[in-house]
Design an enzyme around this catalytic site. Structure first.
Site, PDB file in Angstrom:
ATOM      1  CG  HIS A 154       3.181   8.738  -9.264  1.00  0.00           C
ATOM      2  ND1 HIS A 154       1.863   8.744  -9.679  1.00  0.00           N
ATOM      3  CD2 HIS A 154       3.816   7.851 -10.061  1.00  0.00           C
ATOM      4  CE1 HIS A 154       1.700   7.878 -10.659  1.00  0.00           C
ATOM      5  NE2 HIS A 154       2.866   7.320 -10.905  1.00  0.00           N
ATOM      6  CG  PHE A 155       3.580  12.202 -12.516  1.00  0.00           C
ATOM      7  CD1 PHE A 155       4.753  11.496 -12.781  1.00  0.00           C
ATOM      8  CD2 PHE A 155       2.379  11.635 -12.895  1.00  0.00           C
ATOM      9  CE1 PHE A 155       4.709  10.283 -13.446  1.00  0.00           C
ATOM     10  CE2 PHE A 155       2.337  10.421 -13.557  1.00  0.00           C
ATOM     11  CZ  PHE A 155       3.507   9.739 -13.828  1.00  0.00           C
TER      12      PHE A 155
END
Length: 146
Positions: free
Chosen positions: A49-50
């Site tokens: 993420h991410f």
């Protein structure tokens, strides 16, 4: 009230990687608490993420706010050994991205209690800017009541 991570672990059942409060910096048992989460790029959440643009997920910010509220409630002698479960999350608003290197200042105020429920107004800030606000309800109970 001031607590380090070891003292928090005596109150909350959360452990790595879900222990999200590094320190309680101030507060009053059963009323409010202020805590801190130092966001590290070493957190496993950033693997997904991410991977190319690390942002702390909003759900983890809300969880950290709930953990601060749970510390305030579970510090009361009559609540020792209980667990704080989410009963509701309302009006969560995310106003600023939280990224590695940020220090997330967390404040949760218990505005009302009724039976085994705590009603909470919560706010998270980074560098004095509001990152998240939410209204939370915690249900206090034991594992065998879940």
């Amino acid at each position: 009230m001031q607590l380090d991570s070891n003292q928090i672990a005596e109150i909350l059942p959360h452990r790595y990687p879900f222990a999200l409060v590094d320190r309680i910096t101030d507060g009053e048992e059963g009323s409010w608490a202020r805590g801190r989460l130092c966001v590290s790029n070493m957190s496993p959440v950033f693997c997904g993420h991410f991977p190319q643009y690390h942002v702390l997920p909003g759900v983890l910010i809300v969880e950290a706010l709930a953990q601060v509220a749970a510390v305030a409630m579970l510090s009361l002698p009559e609540n020792r050994g209980k667990l704080g479960f989410f009963a509701s999350i309302k009006d969560a608003k995310f106003r600023k991205q939280v990224r590695p290197g940020d220090v997330l200042e967390l404040e949760s105020r218990i505005v009302k209690t009724r039976r085994s429920f705590a009603f909470v107004e919560a706010e998270a800030r980074v560098d004095g800017e509001v990152a998240c606000t939410a209204t939370l309800t915690l249900a206090l109970g034991s594992a065998d009541e879940a």
